[in-house]
Design a protein around this motif. Sequence first.
Motif, PDB file in Angstrom:
ATOM      1  N   UNK A 173       0.825  -1.195   0.000  1.00  0.00           N
ATOM      2  CA  UNK A 173       0.000   0.000   0.000  1.00  0.00           C
ATOM      3  C   UNK A 173       0.861   1.248   0.000  1.00  0.00           C
ATOM      4  N   UNK A 174       0.214   2.399  -0.024  1.00  0.00           N
ATOM      5  CA  UNK A 174       0.938   3.669  -0.013  1.00  0.00           C
ATOM      6  C   UNK A 174       0.531   4.468   1.218  1.00  0.00           C
ATOM      7  N   UNK A 175       1.501   4.733   2.081  1.00  0.00           N
ATOM      8  CA  UNK A 175       1.284   5.623   3.210  1.00  0.00           C
ATOM      9  C   UNK A 175       1.357   7.068   2.740  1.00  0.00           C
ATOM     10  N   UNK A 220      -4.307   0.555  -2.307  1.00  0.00           N
ATOM     11  CA  UNK A 220      -4.583   0.862  -0.905  1.00  0.00           C
ATOM     12  C   UNK A 220      -3.806   2.108  -0.494  1.00  0.00           C
ATOM     13  N   UNK A 221      -4.542   3.145  -0.106  1.00  0.00           N
ATOM     14  CA  UNK A 221      -3.962   4.429   0.263  1.00  0.00           C
ATOM     15  C   UNK A 221      -4.367   4.761   1.695  1.00  0.00           C
ATOM     16  N   UNK A 257       0.963  -3.074   9.075  1.00  0.00           N
ATOM     17  CA  UNK A 257       2.158  -2.517   9.717  1.00  0.00           C
ATOM     18  C   UNK A 257       2.477  -1.117   9.207  1.00  0.00           C
ATOM     19  N   UNK A 258       2.691  -0.183  10.127  1.00  0.00           N
ATOM     20  CA  UNK A 258       3.199   1.115   9.696  1.00  0.00           C
ATOM     21  C   UNK A 258       4.678   1.237  10.073  1.00  0.00           C
ATOM     22  N   UNK A 259       5.353   2.195   9.455  1.00  0.00           N
ATOM     23  CA  UNK A 259       6.818   2.310   9.531  1.00  0.00           C
ATOM     24  C   UNK A 259       7.484   0.975   9.189  1.00  0.00           C
ATOM     25  N   UNK A 260       7.078   0.314   8.090  1.00  0.00           N
ATOM     26  CA  UNK A 260       7.670  -0.992   7.755  1.00  0.00           C
ATOM     27  C   UNK A 260       9.144  -0.897   7.369  1.00  0.00           C
ATOM     28  N   UNK A 261       9.570   0.309   6.986  1.00  0.00           N
ATOM     29  CA  UNK A 261      10.967   0.506   6.605  1.00  0.00           C
ATOM     30  C   UNK A 261      11.742   1.263   7.680  1.00  0.00           C
ATOM     31  N   UNK A 262      11.162   1.365   8.884  1.00  0.00           N
ATOM     32  CA  UNK A 262      11.834   2.024  10.017  1.00  0.00           C
ATOM     33  C   UNK A 262      12.357   3.406   9.627  1.00  0.00           C
ATOM     34  N   UNK A 263      11.419   4.215   9.088  1.00  0.00           N
ATOM     35  CA  UNK A 263      11.774   5.574   8.654  1.00  0.00           C
ATOM     36  C   UNK A 263      12.891   5.598   7.616  1.00  0.00           C
ATOM     37  N   UNK A 300       1.382  -3.857   3.342  1.00  0.00           N
ATOM     38  CA  UNK A 300       2.531  -3.147   3.891  1.00  0.00           C
ATOM     39  C   UNK A 300       2.515  -1.735   3.315  1.00  0.00           C
ATOM     40  N   UNK A 301       2.237  -0.759   4.163  1.00  0.00           N
ATOM     41  CA  UNK A 301       2.093   0.622   3.685  1.00  0.00           C
ATOM     42  C   UNK A 301       3.391   1.390   3.941  1.00  0.00           C
ATOM     43  N   UNK A 302       4.023   1.804   2.863  1.00  0.00           N
ATOM     44  CA  UNK A 302       5.246   2.589   2.961  1.00  0.00           C
ATOM     45  C   UNK A 302       5.025   3.918   2.252  1.00  0.00           C
ATOM     46  N   UNK A 303       5.607   4.966   2.786  1.00  0.00           N
ATOM     47  CA  UNK A 303       5.490   6.267   2.164  1.00  0.00           C
ATOM     48  C   UNK A 303       6.430   6.382   0.963  1.00  0.00           C
TER      49      UNK A 303
END
Length: 308
Positions: free
Chosen positions: A15-17, A44-45, A197-203, A271-274
Motif C-alpha cells: 500500500x501507499x502511506x 490501498x492508500x 504494519x506502519x513504519x515498515x521501513x523504520x523511517x 505493507x504501507x510505505x510512504x
Amino acid sequence: MQTRKIGSLDVSAVGLGCNNFGMRIDAVQTERVVGAALDSGINFFDTAEVYARGQSEEFLGRALGLRRSEAIVATKFGHPGSGPESGGRPASVRKALEGSLRRLGTDYIDLYQMHRPDPNVPIAETLGVLDELVKAGKVREIGSSNFSADQIQKAAEVLPEGAARFVSVQNEYSLLKRQPESGVLAECERRGVAFIPYFPLANGLLTGKYRKGQPVPQGTRLASMPPHNPLLTSENLDLVERLIAFSESRGHTLLELAFSWLLSRPTVASVIAGATRPEQVHANAAAANWTLSDADLRELDTILPRPL
C-alpha cells in the motif's frame, strides 16, 4: 500485484502511506506519486485527518480524481493532534468523518480507523457511532490503530450482534520493531482481524540507503531528524549490514527483505510505505515478490532482536 483481505475489502499487498503529502511533497508531486501507485497495481492508500493538518487528505482526494473507484481509501480519526475536540465521542467522530469526506472529495470512506484508543470514552460508545456510519453507507469497514491485544479483545467483546466490528489494526511493525509478536498478532489471528504494519521501513533505515561508516544521505528523512537520532545507532547499523548480507547472498535487496518478511506473516494484509517520488513507488511495488523459505525465516530469527 497480490491482494489480501481487510474485512470485505480486497487491498494490494503493498500500500501507499500518505503522510508525506502536504508535509514533504506538494499537490503536484502527490499527483505523480498517486498515479505511479495506481499504475503499479497499488490500490490501498492510507492517510489521516491529522497528517499535514488535513492537507494529506486534500492532496490525495485531488490526485485520485476520476480514478477514485480504483482506490481503497483508508483514513483515521481521533488523534490528539487533531484538536481538543478529537477523540472517540460520537459527536467528535461524526464531525471528523464529515471533515474527511469533504477534504477527500468523496462520499464514502473504505476503511475508517480510530487512530488511538480514547481512555476517556468507553469503546462501546465509539463502536456504536461507527456502526451508524457503516449502516448509513458513509463507511465500508472500520479499523483501529495503536491498539494493544487487550484493547482489541475488549472492542470485540462489547459488540452487539450484527454490529460493525474492527476488521483491522494498524501498529508499528518491522524487522527492527517486532513488538506486535508479543500478543497483538496472535489476537488478530484469533479474531480474524487484519494487521497493517506502519513504519515498515523504520523511517527509511531498511531501504539500504544508510550504511555503517558512511555519511547520512542528504535529503533523506533521517537526515532531517535531530542529531543523535535513536534509529541511527551503531547497533541498528550493524544489524542493517547483517540483513543486507543476508539479502544479497540470496540475490535480493534489503528493501525486498523488509516487505517480504512482513508479508510472510499470515495476518498482515498490506505493507504501507510512504514515498516522495514515483521511482520509490515502483520499487516498493516490486519489493514484495520474494517468498521467504522456512529456513530463511529461521535464520532471520537468529539475526533479529527478539520482541520485548
